[in-house]
Structure formats: C-alpha cells, structure tokens
Design a protein around this motif. Structure first.
Motif, PDB file in Angstrom:
ATOM      1  N   PHE A  50      -0.448   8.880   0.900  1.00  0.00           N
ATOM      2  CA  PHE A  50       0.711   7.999   0.753  1.00  0.00           C
ATOM      3  C   PHE A  50       1.078   8.015  -0.872  1.00  0.00           C
ATOM      4  N   ALA A  51       2.214   7.525  -1.092  1.00  0.00           N
ATOM      5  CA  ALA A  51       2.619   7.076  -2.602  1.00  0.00           C
ATOM      6  C   ALA A  51       1.775   5.940  -2.768  1.00  0.00           C
ATOM      7  N   ILE A  52       1.420   6.144  -4.224  1.00  0.00           N
ATOM      8  CA  ILE A  52       0.522   4.513  -4.609  1.00  0.00           C
ATOM      9  C   ILE A  52       1.517   4.049  -5.782  1.00  0.00           C
ATOM     10  N   ALA A  53       2.580   4.127  -6.117  1.00  0.00           N
ATOM     11  CA  ALA A  53       3.304   3.528  -7.169  1.00  0.00           C
ATOM     12  C   ALA A  53       2.562   3.475  -8.300  1.00  0.00           C
ATOM     13  N   TYR A 232       1.424  10.875  -5.073  1.00  0.00           N
ATOM     14  CA  TYR A 232       0.913  10.767  -3.728  1.00  0.00           C
ATOM     15  C   TYR A 232      -0.600  10.715  -3.578  1.00  0.00           C
ATOM     16  N   SER A 233      -1.469  10.168  -2.892  1.00  0.00           N
ATOM     17  CA  SER A 233      -2.692  10.667  -2.540  1.00  0.00           C
ATOM     18  C   SER A 233      -3.107   9.928  -1.517  1.00  0.00           C
ATOM     19  N   GLY A 292       8.481   0.223  -0.146  1.00  0.00           N
ATOM     20  CA  GLY A 292       7.781   1.103   1.007  1.00  0.00           C
ATOM     21  C   GLY A 292       6.200   1.478   0.436  1.00  0.00           C
ATOM     22  N   VAL A 293       5.855   0.849  -0.511  1.00  0.00           N
ATOM     23  CA  VAL A 293       4.416   1.027  -1.013  1.00  0.00           C
ATOM     24  C   VAL A 293       3.783   0.114  -1.258  1.00  0.00           C
ATOM     25  N   SER A 294       2.485  -0.031  -1.038  1.00  0.00           N
ATOM     26  CA  SER A 294       1.596  -1.102  -1.452  1.00  0.00           C
ATOM     27  C   SER A 294       0.228  -0.339  -1.496  1.00  0.00           C
TER      28      SER A 294
END
Length: 335
Positions: A50-53, A232-233, A292-294
């Motif tokens: 997932f993207a982690i902002a 992403y992680s 789209g990221v949290s």
C-alpha cells in the motif's frame, strides 16, 4: 475493547486494508480486509503493498541522518549551500535540522494547515510530470517564509522534498535509490519501494477516494512519490522496521537517540526528527494521510509493541487506529 471488537469495527466501517499487531517477534493479530483492485475483485492480503503517504517522512529522515552519520551532511548544513540558486525564497539560515523538525518556516507547496478536502485536486502541474526529485522544483518555488527558522513548529511537506534534494545533491545518489540502500535494505523492508502509480505491479493496492466506488487517486498524487510521501510498503515491513531502527541497524544508536529527542510539540504529539511521539510516553508513530491513502504505525520500544493500520482509502485507517490506541496504548486523542 478486544481484537474481536476491532475486527467488527473494520467490517462495519467497510475498512479496506491490513491491521497488524505484534509484540517483539510474536504476531498477536493480523487481518486483511477489502479489495486491492475493486474492478477485478482482487482482495487485499496480508502481504499487499500500500502507499503510505507521509509515513515516508520517517524513511526520508533516516536517509538524511545516515548522511549525517557518515559526515556527508551535518544537522547545521544549510539548505542554501546545496540548493544554490534554486528556491530563492527559502531563508539562507534554514538548516537540515530545521527541515527535519518541521521548524524551517518555509512556505509549503501543500499546506495542510490551510484545510480543504484531501480528495481535491491540489497540484499545480500535471501529476505525471512529478517523477524525479528535481521535477518537484516546479511546485516548490514561490511560497513566502512563514516565520524565522527555528522559532516555531509548522508541519511542512515541501520541507521534506527539499531534504530529498539536499540528500541527492550531497551524496550524488538519486533519492529513491538512497532510501532503498540506506534504509530499506538494512531494515529488511524487502517490499518497500517508490513505485509509479500508473504502472503498479502485482500484489499492490490501488488507492480509492471513498469506502465504496471505483474512483482511484491516480490523478491526485505525484506519479512517483518523493521525500514527503508516496512510498509503498506492507504491514510486515513495518514489523521489521521498528526493531531495525532501535537496534541501530539503519543508523547508529546515538543518531537514533538524536532523532527521537523532541524538538517541539503540538496539542497531540511531540516532534523529533522525522518521528512523532506521544505527549507523555515514549511511544513513536509514523502517519500518512492523502487521497486514497491512510496509514499509521506506532511502536512502544519499552514493550516491543507495534501496531500498523494501512488502508487504500482516504479515511479508512482512523477508526481502526483509534480503537487500537484505546485497546493497546490509550494515548491522547488524535485524528
């Protein structure tokens, strides 16, 4: 509150993502929910990326501090000494330490204090034009100084892209490669990488703007993340990250101590160098929030407790993170 209650909360909130809780090497709770790709019905799995902002900022800080540790940079190095004529509105007194501690006072290209809907289109250039660190010069310039360096705390996304520029120019290594070699590799974060959002590989979640629907964030964020966010992680990689950080495998223990020494605080948290801490306890966290990221990963070095909530929706992580705080840490209220 129990883990069963957390799982019920996830279901009732249409949570999409992964929840992980561990103590040391023991995983107490790990579940995946929702879909990585809604159109094709591909479910999220425990190893989905997932993207982690802004969770990226801690990794950026570590890449920079690894250069401090080897003498390539110092905390007193000025931004101007490496920026040259670029970004002329940045005060000549701004240092690496100011930028790491969100105390630089520079104007921000994405000012979260200004409010607004996280799902708005906020970038002044086409997102596909933001792929390398130098590409961000087009959006970083033109923002007046907010306050004299070192005199106040103001969360600053742009400051972390400036740090990426400084690190890249000082080391001669492209920033994305620097993070991989200096942070991800020694931490055994094998699934953590700056991916392009328009060419995501398998086992990687698309980001969605709401709990339901098919609209993704591909037109909202830079096509490839940089110093302020966008790596992403996985939840498993953050189980690996925290012990690696505190054991000195990424930077020496003395540098770790410097990074978690608070420089200032707001009403919720204390701020170190790239990391946030509970107001009264030595619990650290990294957090990311964008279209789209949290994401939040919190760690208590005294007990080895780590929880990570990682979601591919804009607001999905927050009810779960609050429940885990209540269950595990009971810290001050947050988002």
């Amino acid at each position: 509150m129990t883990y069963a209650d957390v799982s019920s909360l996830a279901a009732s909130n249409d949570f999409s993502g992964v929840i992980s809780v561990s103590r040391g090497d023991s995983v107490e709770f790990a579940e995946a929910y929702g879909f990585a790709h809604r159109g094709y019905g591909i479910p999220n799995e425990l190893d989905t990326r997932f993207a982690i902002a802004s969770g990226t900022k801690g990794l950026t800080a570590l890449a920079v501090m690894s250069l401090v540790a080897d003498g390539t940079l110092s905390l007193s190095t000025t931004a101007r000494s490496l920026l040259g004529d670029d970004l002329p509105l940045i005060d000549s007194a701004v240092t690496v330490e100011h930028l790491l501690a969100h105390r630089s006072g520079i104007g921000d290209y994405f000012d979260e204090d200004a409010g607004g809907d996280i799902n708005d289109y906020v970038l002044p250039v086409p997102v596909h034009a933001l792929a390398t660190t130098s590409d961000f010069l087009a959006v970083l310039d033109g923002f007046p100084t907010k306050f004299a360096p070192g005199t106040d705390l103001s969360y600053c996304n742009g400051g972390y892209v400036v740090l990426a520029l400084i690190a890249e120019r000082a080391s001669g290594i492209p920033f994305h490669d620097l993070v991989l070699s200096r942070v991800c590799k020694p931490a055994n974060m094998s699934d953590t990488e700056f991916l392009r959002s328009d060419s995501l590989p398998g086992r990687t979640a698309l980001g969605y703007l709401a709990a339901t629907g098919l609209r993704t964030n591909v037109h909202h964020l830079p096509v490839r993340g940089n110093g302020d966010g966008g790596i992403y992680s996985t939840a498993a990689d953050f189980r690996a990250f925290w012990p690696a950080f505190f054991s000195g495998r990424i930077v020496p223990p003395a540098v770790v101590a410097e990074m978690v020494r608070p420089r200032s605080s707001n009403s919720y948290l204390r701020c170190g160098l790239g990391f946030w801490m509970h107001l009264t306890r030595d619990v650290l966290q990294l957090e990311g929030y964008d279209a789209g990221v949290s994401f939040r990963s919190a760690h208590d070095p005294a007990t080895g407790l780590t929880y990570t909530v990682i979601s591919n929706t804009s607001d999905g992580a927050w009810p779960i993170a609050r429940a885990l705080n209540e269950l595990l840490l009971d810290p001050s209220p947050s988002r």
